[in-house]
Design a protein around this motif. Structure first.
Motif, PDB file in Angstrom:
ATOM      1  N   ALA A  75       0.835  -1.204   0.000  1.00 30.85           N
ATOM      2  CA  ALA A  75       0.000   0.000   0.000  1.00 30.85           C
ATOM      3  C   ALA A  75       0.871   1.256   0.000  1.00 30.85           C
ATOM      4  O   ALA A  75       0.564   2.223  -0.708  1.00 30.85           O
ATOM      5  N   ARG A  76       1.937   1.245   0.774  1.00 30.31           N
ATOM      6  CA  ARG A  76       2.850   2.390   0.776  1.00 30.31           C
ATOM      7  C   ARG A  76       3.508   2.568  -0.591  1.00 30.31           C
ATOM      8  O   ARG A  76       3.700   3.687  -1.063  1.00 30.31           O
ATOM      9  N   GLU A  78       2.219   1.706  -3.483  1.00 29.43           N
ATOM     10  CA  GLU A  78       1.211   2.266  -4.387  1.00 29.43           C
ATOM     11  C   GLU A  78       0.945   3.737  -4.084  1.00 29.43           C
ATOM     12  O   GLU A  78       0.698   4.526  -4.991  1.00 29.43           O
TER      13      GLU A  78
END
Length: 124
Positions: A75-76, A78
């Motif tokens: 997630a980081r 992205e």
């Protein structure tokens, strides 16, 4: 093949023990927080933060904890790919939205007045 099955069941049992230990740390911290209510709030909050960090560390070594950490890393990654608009694009878009809202407000006002006039002329 048997070793793989044994290893899988051992990992599952070990994960269960880690979950129980982590949840015990959290539950114990909550219980101790209510027991030692007379101590200053700052100390109790600091102890809870440390205990939750310890519990998170324990739970991060489980299978689900490792997959959660991997999810956070992805997630980081992205989030770093996001391209934010510059100030001029943001200003232009904001002004466009304001103009469109004003135009539709005037259209709805005219439509409301027309329908109000139409209903009042039909009713009398």
């Amino acid at each position: 093949m048997e070793k793989a099955l044994e290893s899988g069941s051992n990992n599952k049992a070990l994960d269960t023990c880690k979950w129980l230990l982590g949840l015990s740390v959290i539950g114990g911290t909550i219980a101790l927080n209510s027991i030692y209510g007379e101590y200053p709030l700052l100390y109790r909050v600091l102890c809870m933060i440390v205990a939750f960090a310890v519990a998170a560390g324990i739970l991060s070594f489980t299978e689900k904890g490792a997959s959660f950490i991997q999810l956070v890393k992805e997630a980081r990654l992205e989030a770093r790919k996001i391209v934010w608009p510059d100030r001029q694009d943001t200003l232009r878009t904001t002004l466009f939205v304001l103009v469109v809202v004003m135009i539709f407000s005037v259209i709805l006002w005219i439509l409301d007045n027309f329908l109000g006039w139409l209903v009042s002329s039909l009713i009398g």
